[in-house]
Enzyme design. Sequence first.
Site, PDB file in Angstrom:
ATOM      1  N   GLY A   1       0.804  -1.219   0.000  1.00 40.82           N
ATOM      2  CA  GLY A   1       0.000   0.000   0.000  1.00 40.82           C
ATOM      3  C   GLY A   1       0.835   1.265   0.000  1.00 40.82           C
ATOM      4  O   GLY A   1       1.996   1.276  -0.395  1.00 40.82           O
TER       5      GLY A   1
ATOM      6  N   SER B   1       1.671  22.306   5.293  1.00 40.90           N
ATOM      7  CA  SER B   1       2.815  22.185   6.198  1.00 40.90           C
ATOM      8  C   SER B   1       2.535  21.170   7.295  1.00 40.90           C
ATOM      9  O   SER B   1       2.914  21.360   8.437  1.00 40.90           O
ATOM     10  CB  SER B   1       3.170  23.547   6.796  1.00 40.90           C
TER      11      SER B   1
ATOM     12  N   GLY C   1      -2.646  16.765   2.230  1.00 43.63           N
ATOM     13  CA  GLY C   1      -3.353  15.701   2.903  1.00 43.63           C
ATOM     14  C   GLY C   1      -3.709  14.587   1.944  1.00 43.63           C
ATOM     15  O   GLY C   1      -3.266  14.579   0.805  1.00 43.63           O
TER      16      GLY C   1
ATOM     17  N   ASP D   1      -6.946   4.557   6.610  1.00 43.52           N
ATOM     18  CA  ASP D   1      -7.215   5.851   5.983  1.00 43.52           C
ATOM     19  C   ASP D   1      -8.617   5.913   5.393  1.00 43.52           C
ATOM     20  O   ASP D   1      -9.204   6.986   5.294  1.00 43.52           O
ATOM     21  CB  ASP D   1      -6.202   6.127   4.859  1.00 43.52           C
TER      22      ASP D   1
ATOM     23  N   MET E   1      -5.313   8.913  10.216  1.00 42.92           N
ATOM     24  CA  MET E   1      -4.682   8.457   8.982  1.00 42.92           C
ATOM     25  C   MET E   1      -3.200   8.186   9.179  1.00 42.92           C
ATOM     26  O   MET E   1      -2.337   8.935   8.735  1.00 42.92           O
ATOM     27  CB  MET E   1      -4.956   9.462   7.866  1.00 42.92           C
TER      28      MET E   1
ATOM     29  N   HIS F   1       0.217   2.790  11.332  1.00 45.56           N
ATOM     30  CA  HIS F   1       0.137   1.925  12.510  1.00 45.56           C
ATOM     31  C   HIS F   1      -1.231   1.995  13.159  1.00 45.56           C
ATOM     32  O   HIS F   1      -1.661   1.052  13.814  1.00 45.56           O
ATOM     33  CB  HIS F   1       1.246   2.264  13.497  1.00 45.56           C
TER      34      HIS F   1
ATOM     35  N   HIS G   1      21.266   4.881  32.060  1.00 49.00           N
ATOM     36  CA  HIS G   1      21.968   6.153  31.972  1.00 49.00           C
ATOM     37  C   HIS G   1      23.268   5.951  31.232  1.00 49.00           C
ATOM     38  O   HIS G   1      23.958   4.976  31.483  1.00 49.00           O
ATOM     39  CB  HIS G   1      22.244   6.694  33.374  1.00 49.00           C
TER      40      HIS G   1
END
Lengths: 566, 537
Positions: A113, A257, A352, A398, A404, A407, A534
């Site tokens: 896809g 954007s 989009g 979607d 959209m 995952h 750490h």
Amino acid sequence: MHSTLSFSRATTVPTTNYAFHSQSPINLRFCGLRREAFGISILTRSSSGRVRLSTRGRSKRISASTGNNGTPPKSFDYDLIIIGAGVGGHGAALHAVEKGLKTAIIEGDVVGGTCVNRGCVPSKALLAVSGRMRELQSEHHMKALGLQVSAAGYDRQGVAGHANNIASKIRSNLTNSMKALGVDILTGFGTIVGPQKVKYGKVGFTDNVVTAKDIIIATGSVPFVPKGIEVDGKTVITSDHALKLEFVPDWIAIVGSGYIGLEFSDVYTALGSEVTFIEALDQLMPGFDPEISKLAQRVLINPRKIDYHTGVFATKITPARDGKPVIIELTDAKTKEHKDTLEVDAALIATGRAPFTNGLGLENINVVTQRGFVPVDERMRVIDANGNLVPHLYCIGDANGKMMLAHAASAQGISVVEQVTGRDHVLNHLSVPAACFTHPEISMVGLTEPQAREKAVKEGFEISVAKTSFKANTKALAENEGEGLAKLIYRPDNGEILGVHIFGLHAADLIHEASNAIALGTRIQDIKFAVHAHPTLSEVLDELFKSAKVKAPASTSSPISEPVAA
Amino acid sequence: MQTQLGSAAFPRLLRRSLSYIPSILYSLHSLLNLFHFFRFLSNSAPQSQKHKEMASPFLSNTTISFSSSLSSSSLPRIAPSIPFSSIRSNSTPRRILTVRSKIREIFMPALSSTMTEGKIVSWVKSEGDVLSKGESVVVVESDKADMDVETFYDGILAAIVVGEGETAPVGAAIGILAETEDEIAEAKAKAASKSGASTPSAPPPAPAPGAASTPGPPKSTPAPAAPTVAEGPRKTVATPFAKKLAKQHKVDIESVVGTGPYGRITPEDIEAAAGLSPSKKNVGLAVVVETKPAAPAKAPAASAAPSSLPPPVPGSTVVPFTTMQAAVSKNMVESLSVPTFRVGYPVTTDALDALYEKVKPKGVTMTALLAKAAAMALAQHPLVNSSCKDGKSFTYNSNINIAVAVAINGGLITPVLQDADKLDLYLLSQKWKELVEKARAKQLQPQEYNSGTFTLSNLGMFGVDRFDAILPPGQGAIMAVGASKPTVVADADGFFSVKNKMLVNVTADHRIIYGADLAAFLQTFSKIVENPESLTL
């Protein structure tokens, strides 16, 4: 009609026997309720035909037990058919096989896809290149590390090849994983011809019709191109073309954007292009937490060769031809008056994505899309034109427009498989993280600060915000990448995490500690006792949790409670 | 910013220190006059740097400077310029004059010593809100961080002159504060005249057309294109980076002639206009110049490469270096740091030519013969086989490795005949054949092309009679061999004869090898070539 369909489930019981065996405890638990639930089932059939959500699992069991009661058995070719082999469909298929369902997946194009072929995957390859270019080009950064690098250059063909190679590699991985598990990959465009019935076939060939107990629509989306914009694939392009990196323009306008536009601005500026953003809203990077987008703008936009026009629509874009550059007409978003005309070398349309649901045959089952999106409830069950649930039909990813993200589609698919195999499940979308792979990265999960404030007012609770800087993180400083911020929005009364937003080195990898905490309902007062190695970047979140001021005491028992549903 | 600030706590500290502001407000009060003074100055066109420096550290030390001051100075200036159309709905002009002390302007503060303009992040208060002294009114974004700006006065935020997301120079009025509700209308009228037609968020009903009464901002930023651009003269097109550079170097973009595609103004045009050397371009890639002003830092960085390149001839194509070409280029530039000199020597080759004819059937090449001869000469003059690695010492090489320059596949490579003095001529020839094959197949191992201690370059086969070679870094000398040609020579007795002579020219590192050394070496080399029997031993 609904009830007949649910009765028919009985016929599949032989093929899905395992479900009964494996879930017999649940079944037993429901035993006592059967008669009563049965009554409800009858009742719903006679009235609206709509089954209450809470009784769904039960009513299925009932119909199974009453299946022999006169309904003619009907057999299906598959337990589950998924239309669309993107990341959503793939995730659903794998989980369905794990649950023992006989599964087929219909794909009219290539497996993988958008994400694998024209989205997340190849773009990460380009971003990997841009990240390194950026580092090598930053004399200041290199000098600070004591490194000397002579002029960094790139070979466009090589970069494009890398993106293409990774896409085909992941594609074959996906294909193989499904084949290995016994998922049937049916080639052709899938169309729903009736309840539980799908036909598929290539153009010019006879169609095959297959039946399945449950169907998942996972057809995804295509780049959305507003009207007035002429895409020629060369100088006016969408992300589909841009990922092939066929040329690197000197100056490219990026319309939009959001994630896609931002990531491409990162790629193009690293490869030497100048970028002009065109954003319809008044702010760049809408959709991000305002504080994060402001900081991101200061790091990702202002110092780079980028300028922008906000509050304007690109109402007309003409590709370069006849010795003229690409011409972009800007119209004020509010007054609708012509505002400016830009002349650039290329334009990338990143406004989009639009759902790809045409030709799905939704009219055959009385489903009307909304701006192309398939309407669904929170369990991804498709809702028809009358507001009723369409039995055995689900839509994920979607195509339903809920969230959209690749995952998210996969998570929705898994949720659906859980439901059809007898466990009620609602995906908490607030626990789904999102990431933008700029340099540095942006990631988020849950609510933004304005959303959280709105919710707090509506529901009458208090919220607090905690922040930590990457400048205080040893690992980030060692990498000389101290620019960054992590932000936590939470409830001080009970320690619930409402949202986490990170801008900084490897933010996309860091977000999962927060998203898992939200998904599992872990509270801040508990997670702050978790130990982080750490020095690692993960200590940014560690510090973030520790800096939160929660009134509630740490829980004495296991911190993991019931999952929080949205 | 990162390096300057260093500490994570800095921005946060600043924010925190906001809370102390009320307590220092009174001390700030006395600063107001100064601030006012500064604002005044900033209105006069060339910004007085001296005063700026005086004022801004002061303000930034007390952190978030705030600013609103009596507007008495500006009001008289403004009042006459307000067109009647915009006042009609409000009140009489006379009234404005009587209440002028009650209307105050809120200025764009200087939040850091380097700040010249600020962007309004958000207005914490909206128009009509009642403000009390010390309250945050607006959040301003400087070049470093976002900071809250507080008010010194009680009053009502009558009008916002500079809306959210817009930018204003330091000292410009960004909002109007009225003392009582009665003055709001006048304040708004004033705001209208301040903002002109360009501020969409300013509320006045009829923005005065052409009321350009705003005192000229100290630094004229390129005005955004007017909403309706007339189709008359062609508008200026400048790339994003060109605009940024223009702003940074205070170049009036309208005065620049664009040379880019379609006549657009490119970053190079701005740099030229600002009198800067064009930014380095590498493999067609502009190096990203980060936020810091580029000009001073660039000069030393560009020292290695010529910084002012002539503009490319139109229609020229740029082909990036291959890896091999890049390596050659790098070595060549590096060689410039070595002081070299050259010594030429004519060598008679009749005997060598005769020998060559004899051994040629056995697969011996002229290259092998010359390499062997050079190696044997080097064995007697170890100094010429040495190199100077650090500028402080001689490095005597234990092996005599003759690198031979060959042109292959559009590149230049120097396969190395290792221990050329020790191998016999036939082995050497065989070795050479292998090396050339490997070089063609790009299979040379690093030690097969970078272990040379002396280089031989022969262009004689092309008829070149003499040339000089560039000394490769890391070696002491290189020999350039020309063609052997029949030459009339006169001997000591005055007899003429024709002998084959070739000119060899050695380039050497004068830090370690001096003229006499090289001359002695060449003499030995010449003897070996003229008596080549020893080569076959």
